[in-house]
Write a protein that holds these residues in place. Structure first.
Motif, PDB file in Angstrom:
ATOM      1  N   PRO A 167       6.038  -0.226   2.177  1.00 38.53           N
ATOM      2  CA  PRO A 167       5.316   0.865   2.860  1.00 38.53           C
ATOM      3  C   PRO A 167       4.879   0.487   4.276  1.00 38.53           C
ATOM      4  O   PRO A 167       5.009   1.294   5.197  1.00 38.53           O
ATOM      5  CB  PRO A 167       4.103   1.113   1.959  1.00 38.53           C
ATOM      6  CG  PRO A 167       4.570   0.732   0.604  1.00 38.53           C
ATOM      7  CD  PRO A 167       5.500  -0.442   0.813  1.00 38.53           C
TER       8      PRO A 167
ATOM      9  N   GLU B  40       8.239  -0.060   6.386  1.00 36.31           N
ATOM     10  CA  GLU B  40       9.173   1.061   6.516  1.00 36.31           C
ATOM     11  C   GLU B  40       8.452   2.414   6.613  1.00 36.31           C
ATOM     12  O   GLU B  40       8.678   3.155   7.555  1.00 36.31           O
ATOM     13  CB  GLU B  40      10.164   1.046   5.346  1.00 36.31           C
ATOM     14  CG  GLU B  40      10.940  -0.284   5.288  1.00 36.31           C
ATOM     15  CD  GLU B  40      11.974  -0.331   4.170  1.00 36.31           C
ATOM     16  OE1 GLU B  40      12.633   0.690   3.902  1.00 36.31           O
ATOM     17  OE2 GLU B  40      12.126  -1.400   3.549  1.00 36.31           O
ATOM     18  N   SER B  41       7.570   2.716   5.652  1.00 34.96           N
ATOM     19  CA  SER B  41       6.924   4.042   5.687  1.00 34.96           C
ATOM     20  C   SER B  41       6.089   4.211   6.952  1.00 34.96           C
ATOM     21  O   SER B  41       6.010   5.288   7.519  1.00 34.96           O
ATOM     22  CB  SER B  41       6.027   4.234   4.462  1.00 34.96           C
ATOM     23  OG  SER B  41       6.754   4.027   3.276  1.00 34.96           O
TER      24      SER B  41
ATOM     25  N   ALA C 181       6.621   2.653   9.772  1.00 32.93           N
ATOM     26  CA  ALA C 181       7.381   2.137  10.916  1.00 32.93           C
ATOM     27  C   ALA C 181       7.248   3.023  12.150  1.00 32.93           C
ATOM     28  O   ALA C 181       7.518   2.590  13.264  1.00 32.93           O
ATOM     29  CB  ALA C 181       8.856   1.980  10.548  1.00 32.93           C
TER      30      ALA C 181
END
Lengths: 429, 429
Positions: free
Chosen positions: A142, A145-146, A148
């Motif tokens: 998370p 990536e989430s 980012a």
């Protein structure tokens, strides 16, 4: 759907490794469907081959991890040995032989993450390590990536289950540190030598890893300020309660107000009972993340244990296998911001200070003057006198840690101050 | 680092879209570093071109979204229009022109997710939609990727901020439904027509999406049992308090005990104050996920709003752009288990039932017999009498919803039962 299986080498078969092997066997069909190809446990490297390992084909077991990695057909290695060596050399060997790696090794990643990421990148391979921080709680993915597309400004978390169990017991039962530690040991939450947990080394390793991800910068283990929680007393909990607080061992990572530097630290702190982290009980972990656009997020779950850690390892295994099939790699290390890590003295925080003082007029004035001389503003003072002795509890406003610790040093030298009974930072407000 | 920018078409420029555009501009350097190539806002399709949009180059604005997608240089489309049409046609057009899509559109994904995923797969493109469920809270990616090696058995969440704000107000201030709704409307938490929120349509769409991801099966919006929260009264909250509970509008997705079917539902329910979801205040969202190996996880954060939703959109944008550069795609729809969705009658739950009854001997015996005839076991009964009238509050043990609702129907027909004052499910124990 590809029918040739992806081959996995399992390095280490302790509590986590055996659970990884078990799930790979019992949930093979699900893993195949989710990856898009079968995945096969091709070898298990262990130290003690004679130990009976239920559900693992003895023909797969070897003591020669290096030979397993070099035999030429392994696609992914799962490193659940822990510690620095031989894990580091084995991961490097894996990369040299075209093998992507899933690791649960927080100590190694905190110490040598940069070099290992560089080796993975150089060979176009993946290094995934969700299990290294906060066990089963999805946190690395998370954050990496989430979020980012966002800017993380602060991470504050309970990332060590053993110490949270101990502090929770002290809080809920009034037990002292040693008594609570004994219970944690008896229940298997603390190891025979609890140093890594109670002195904050484990949390500091996780803090270094999380700080690197949060701020896209390289934070070494040595950059993390660390204080353990062995000095936390029942009296501290009593003081905390009077303030509407409890005490937690926190990992706190912050971007400076000007955005030009970061800080990383692990220490016990008082936090208000209304803060969501205050209600994290027993051996659970939870991490608060404050991002510019997303606001305040919290991730909560079991921070350790064979099954939860195996869940995180297997999630990474699915991702790495999918990447292998797509001939791609996931996000690697992101350290482009290269922000300096400021020392603890630069951290802006609040202190809760308990002083034993002489019970005579003028003491408070002298103490208050000392705070003022260091540029530290006082929020509240509580005075209690008994039998010629008195105690003075001071809670400060926010100030740089250097100014606060300088104040404490100066207080120690006052002849009216008989001792500093406790110092605790106050966070989460 | 690639220097040719990835080109993004923004479809819709309301609260979320304008925030996406703003962050793409102000954080362009960060996005470039994280993606590995610059990303450029190449066009913004809107309905009302005359509206002034601060920070957006008017030359980028168009009313012809289709032409924007067809012009040949767009890599990724961000759909933040909402609703079914024209969003559906535009997303399909994007796929036909080799454009990957990031969408925040829960209604469309709940209704047509399968067809849209199939179109994305057919063209080898990505369809990402983290923002469609629970705003900024990373939930789609953790469930789809972090838990890809685990087996999710249960998801229980507060996925609608408007209704949580209303219920929280009713709980904390004793306000009635209408009064709390009025406050939510005045503060901008509820829309002028609050139907989609208060009748549970919004939560049901999110439930369908989450159920599909959790169980690797296709769950249509029609498969989700739905009850709104407009009937929840101050009296219900008083009853809940007496049980040590509060009331939340929950989305609950469960795998049946035998693993052969799933259920999906949205309704108000009493949950114990000790449950972590009970302390989710105001317009926050939180989702509990129970997985076989990972155990109990919770994800918490702002469930709506321009900035939080934009954070989720931009996280997806980074992932989709990275995939484009790697000429790969992320995980697509996973529906391989093809589990049937059982009707509400099969759900095993508990009821809290308030009956207005005649205040005379034998009533309790008659009521108890009715429960027994339907195979429903009673946990507790509380009787209160006043002025010839009496009320009877029954809390049942766990039983199939069909048996529970059958019991209620039979109770209504008893001549000693003057009315069923309220029925509420009890969850989270």
């Amino acid at each position: 759907m590809r029918t040739r299986p992806l081959k996995v080498a399992l390095l280490g078969c302790g509590v986590v490794g055996s659970e990884v092997a078990r799930i790979m066997t019992t949930h093979a069909d699900d893993l195949t469907a989710r990856i898009g190809a079968p995945v096969e446990l091709a070898g298990v490297a262990v130290r003690r081959p004679s130990k009976v390992r239920e559900g693992i084909d003895p023909a797969l077991v070897t003591t020669d991890a290096t030979a397993l990695l070099k035999r030429g057909d392994i696609d992914v290695a799962i490193e659940v040995i822990g510690g620095i060596e031989p894990a580091r050399t084995l991961i490097t060997t894996a990369f040299e032989h075209g093998i992507s790696v899933v690791s649960a090794n927080k100590a190694l990643l905190a110490q040598d993450g940069a070099a290992l990421h560089a080796a993975a990148d150089q060979h176009g391979l993946d290094l995934y390590y969700e299990a290294a921080v906060a066990g089963a709680i999805p946190l690395v993915r998370p954050m990496r990536e989430s979020l980012a597309g966002d800017k993380i400004n602060r991470v504050m978390g309970i990332v060590n289950g053993t110490t949270n169990f101990i502090l929770d017991k002290m809080d809920s039962t009034g037990a002292g540190y040693q008594e609570a530690l004994d219970e944690a040991t008896a229940l298997g939450y603390a190891e025979a030598d609890p140093t890594a947990d109670v002195e904050g080394y484990d949390a500091a390793a996780k803090a270094a890893i999380l700080a690197g991800i949060a701020f896209h910068t390289r934070v070494r283990l040595d950059d993390v300020y660390r204080e353990g929680m062995t000095e936390v007393s029942s009296a501290d909990f009593a003081s905390a309660k009077r303030m509407g607080c409890t005490i937690k061992l926190l990992a706190i990572l912050e971007r400076a107000a000007d955005g030009e530097s970061v800080t990383a630290r692990v220490h016990p702190a008082m936090i208000p009972l209304t803060h969501p982290l205050a209600s994290v009980r027993e051996a659970y972990n939870a991490v608060f993340v404050e991002a510019e656009a997303a606001g305040r997020l919290m991730f909560y779950g079991p921070g350790a244990g064979g099954s939860p850690t195996a869940s995180a390892v297997l999630g990474d295994l699915v991702a790495v296998c999918r990447n292998k099939l797509a001939e791609a790699t996931g996000p690697g290390e992101s350290a482009y911001t290269q922000l300096p890590v400021s020392p603890m003295g630069d951290v802006v925080t609040r202190y809760h200070i308990s002083l034993d003082v002489a019970d005579k007029p003028g003491v408070l004035a002298q103490v208050a003057t000392t705070f003022a001389e260091h540029g530290v503003s006082i929020d509240t003072v509580r005075q209690q006198g008994k039998d010629g002795e008195a105690s003075l509890v001071v809670v400060t406003h926010r100030a740089p840690d250097a100014a606060l610790s300088g104040t404490v040093e100066a207080l120690r030298k006052l002849d009216t101050v008989r001792g500093v009974a406790s110092i605790m930072r106050v966070e989460g407000e």
